[in-house]
Design a protein around this motif. Structure first.
Motif, mmCIF file in Angstrom:
data_model
loop_
_atom_site.group_PDB
_atom_site.id
_atom_site.type_symbol
_atom_site.label_atom_id
_atom_site.label_comp_id
_atom_site.label_asym_id
_atom_site.label_seq_id
_atom_site.Cartn_x
_atom_site.Cartn_y
_atom_site.Cartn_z
ATOM 1 N N PRO A 70 13.368 9.654 6.067
ATOM 2 C CA PRO A 70 14.292 10.367 4.971
ATOM 3 C C PRO A 70 14.203 12.033 4.980
ATOM 4 N N THR A 71 15.446 12.430 4.851
ATOM 5 C CA THR A 71 15.229 13.872 5.017
ATOM 6 C C THR A 71 15.584 14.592 3.762
ATOM 7 N N THR A 72 15.759 13.970 2.411
ATOM 8 C CA THR A 72 16.034 14.445 1.232
ATOM 9 C C THR A 72 15.162 13.667 0.112
ATOM 10 N N SER A 73 14.941 14.356 -0.800
ATOM 11 C CA SER A 73 14.336 13.544 -1.968
ATOM 12 C C SER A 73 15.091 12.473 -2.500
ATOM 13 N N THR A 74 16.597 12.466 -2.314
ATOM 14 C CA THR A 74 17.530 11.573 -2.719
ATOM 15 C C THR A 74 17.265 10.127 -2.019
ATOM 16 N N GLU A 75 17.248 10.411 -0.600
ATOM 17 C CA GLU A 75 17.100 9.335 0.412
ATOM 18 C C GLU A 75 15.702 8.451 0.137
ATOM 19 N N THR A 76 14.623 9.423 -0.101
ATOM 20 C CA THR A 76 13.356 8.794 -0.543
ATOM 21 C C THR A 76 13.365 8.100 -1.458
ATOM 22 N N ASP A 77 14.013 8.667 -2.795
ATOM 23 C CA ASP A 77 13.993 7.829 -4.091
ATOM 24 C C ASP A 77 14.612 6.630 -3.909
ATOM 25 N N ALA A 78 15.872 6.587 -3.038
ATOM 26 C CA ALA A 78 16.820 5.475 -2.895
ATOM 27 C C ALA A 78 15.809 4.521 -2.344
ATOM 28 N N PHE A 79 14.990 4.811 -1.144
ATOM 29 C CA PHE A 79 14.061 3.813 -0.401
ATOM 30 C C PHE A 79 13.078 3.341 -1.293
ATOM 31 N N LEU A 80 12.382 3.901 -2.178
ATOM 32 C CA LEU A 80 11.408 3.460 -2.922
ATOM 33 C C LEU A 80 12.031 2.798 -4.142
ATOM 34 N N THR A 81 13.171 2.916 -4.652
ATOM 35 C CA THR A 81 13.862 2.242 -5.802
ATOM 36 C C THR A 81 14.258 0.804 -4.924
ATOM 37 N N GLY A 82 14.722 0.701 -3.832
ATOM 38 C CA GLY A 82 14.775 -0.655 -3.198
ATOM 39 C C GLY A 82 13.620 -1.256 -3.126
ATOM 40 N N TYR A 83 12.614 -0.674 -2.450
ATOM 41 C CA TYR A 83 11.015 -1.558 -2.304
ATOM 42 C C TYR A 83 10.673 -1.852 -3.696
ATOM 43 N N GLY A 84 10.674 -1.143 -4.819
ATOM 44 C CA GLY A 84 10.199 -1.779 -6.087
ATOM 45 C C GLY A 84 9.012 -1.093 -6.387
ATOM 46 N N PRO A 85 8.529 -1.569 -7.317
ATOM 47 C CA PRO A 85 6.984 -1.238 -7.893
ATOM 48 C C PRO A 85 6.092 -1.009 -7.130
ATOM 49 N N HIS A 86 5.367 -0.380 -6.774
ATOM 50 C CA HIS A 86 3.821 -0.204 -6.181
ATOM 51 C C HIS A 86 3.215 1.088 -6.335
ATOM 52 N N PRO A 87 2.025 1.213 -6.877
ATOM 53 C CA PRO A 87 1.403 2.405 -7.109
ATOM 54 C C PRO A 87 0.893 3.052 -5.792
ATOM 55 N N ILE A 88 1.726 4.020 -5.140
ATOM 56 C CA ILE A 88 1.047 4.562 -3.725
ATOM 57 C C ILE A 88 -0.231 4.959 -3.745
ATOM 58 N N ASP A 89 -1.016 4.555 -2.822
ATOM 59 C CA ASP A 89 -2.436 4.986 -2.688
ATOM 60 C C ASP A 89 -2.120 6.197 -1.536
ATOM 61 N N HIS A 90 -2.226 7.512 -2.160
ATOM 62 C CA HIS A 90 -2.101 8.695 -1.421
ATOM 63 C C HIS A 90 -3.164 9.057 -0.528
ATOM 64 N N GLU A 91 -4.321 8.712 -0.810
ATOM 65 C CA GLU A 91 -5.323 8.766 0.050
ATOM 66 C C GLU A 91 -5.258 7.844 1.589
ATOM 67 N N ALA A 92 -4.728 6.528 1.140
ATOM 68 C CA ALA A 92 -4.120 5.724 2.249
ATOM 69 C C ALA A 92 -3.403 6.313 3.052
ATOM 70 N N VAL A 93 -1.986 7.240 2.431
ATOM 71 C CA VAL A 93 -1.018 7.739 3.180
ATOM 72 C C VAL A 93 -1.818 8.809 4.177
ATOM 73 N N HIS A 94 -2.617 9.624 3.362
ATOM 74 C CA HIS A 94 -3.183 10.601 4.258
ATOM 75 C C HIS A 94 -3.679 9.987 5.320
ATOM 76 N N TYR A 95 -4.478 8.943 5.480
ATOM 77 C CA TYR A 95 -5.220 8.426 6.518
ATOM 78 C C TYR A 95 -4.162 7.898 7.566
ATOM 79 N N TYR A 96 -3.352 7.192 7.211
ATOM 80 C CA TYR A 96 -2.258 6.690 8.106
ATOM 81 C C TYR A 96 -1.280 7.833 8.787
ATOM 82 N N ARG A 97 -0.980 8.839 8.075
ATOM 83 C CA ARG A 97 -0.423 10.101 8.406
ATOM 84 C C ARG A 97 -1.283 10.899 9.602
ATOM 85 N N HIS A 98 -2.440 11.029 9.393
ATOM 86 C CA HIS A 98 -3.671 11.574 10.066
ATOM 87 C C HIS A 98 -3.675 10.754 11.238
#
Length: 315
Positions: free
Chosen positions: A243-271
């Motif tokens: 996604p290149t805009t917040s609107t695209e990211t929001d659309a993806f997350l809306t489709g994905y549905g409820p999930h409390p994102i673990d930002h520490e896990a995101v940091h790990y996999y991004r690293h």
């Protein structure tokens, strides 16, 4: 594998009498060959690769067999298998040809981003048989190979004279981003311990085809990991293949549905992914092919991509 031998393998292994066979250039897997194969009645995508693990194809076949739309089926061999082995244990697999466009080239509409969220959620919510789930790798097989490449690369870039202008520029880039690269090499965050699900592990837009629906392809690297392994690709740093805009990211997350994102896990996999990408693309600058393009990718990862986000998030 040459064209003549490929035709013979397709007849003997899959019972496909090919009338037209042509190579396909897309993909970052340098160890793979992809072909478009046509018989008198159908067209197929043929892949010969040593990447990933066998279980990735088993997961893809399971998902297609249970009717999860957007996951291409695997054409069975004449003996009922999902692949055959040839030449240093490379797998030959066949799927129906998808006559669509690459999402990396065209992008996705807002509606399609929401549809992609739905598709990835269905993958994560799937429940494959225990024997298959237990056989899935829990870490990237690419990650296991990178340290040796990194050691060799560091030695070359710091102790040898550059062999050409591109390598000279790569040396300068590594010096410019020395702190970032050192962080990637030595300061990996703690591994997340959350619940693990089936993850595609490489769901960027380069692996999405679009016709009248979305198709997620290239299941070589499937692993069992927290959802953030895949969601990381949708949360920034991926350039035009995310996604290149917040609107695209929001659309993806809306489709994905409820999930409390673990930002520490995101940091790990991004690293982890930034580490893999900086090392493997830097190596390609030297070894080829597409050396100049590889250098541009390295610069992007370090300047404003995953590496930049991975290191800045940990500071």
């Amino acid at each position: 594998m040459g064209e003549t031998l490929m035709r013979r393998r397709l007849v003997e292994d899959f019972g496909l009498d090919v009338v037209e066979l042509s190579p396909v250039a897309h993909g970052a897997d340098l160890a793979a060959q992809v072909w478009k194969a046509s018989t008198a009645t159908n067209t197929y995508a043929v892949k010969w690769s040593g990447a990933g693990s066998n279980t990735g194809h088993q997961v893809a076949a399971y998902l297609a067999d249970i009717g999860l739309g957007g996951v291409p089926e695997l054409i069975r061999t004449v003996e009922g298998g999902l692949w055959t082995f040839h030449g240093k244990k490379k797998r030959l697999t066949v799927t129906p040809w998808i006559d669509g466009v690459r999402a990396a080239d065209t992008g996705l509409t807002i509606e399609q981003w929401a549809q992609y969220g739905v598709l990835l959620r269905r993958v994560h919510d799937s429940e494959p048989p225990h024997r298959l789930r237990d056989a899935l790798p829990k870490h990237s097989l690419i990650d296991a190979r990178v340290p040796a490449i990194a050691e060799k690369l560091q030695a070359r870039l710091t102790t040898q004279a550059p062999e050409d202008e591109l390598e000279e520029e790569l040396v300068a880039v590594w010096k410019q981003y020395d702190d970032t690269i050192t962080n990637l090499l030595t300061a990996r965050p703690p591994e997340p311990t959350g619940p693990r699900v089936v993850c595609h592990a490489d769901p960027h837009l380069g692996n999405v085809l679009v016709d009248n629906q979305l198709h997620l392809i290239d299941w070589d690297d499937v692993i069992l990991a927290p959802r953030e392994q895949d969601l990381m690709f949708m949360l920034g740093g991926m350039g035009d293949v995310g996604p290149t805009t917040s609107t695209e990211t929001d659309a993806f997350l809306t489709g994905y549905g409820p999930h409390p994102i673990d930002h520490e896990a995101v940091h790990y996999y991004r690293h982890v992914r930034a580490y893999e990408d900086v090392i493997t693309w830097s190596d390609q600058v030297i070894t080829g092919p597409d050396n100049a393009e590889a250098l541009d990718i390295v610069k992007g990862i370090l300047e404003h991509g995953l590496a930049h986000l991975a290191v800045s998030a940990g500071q």
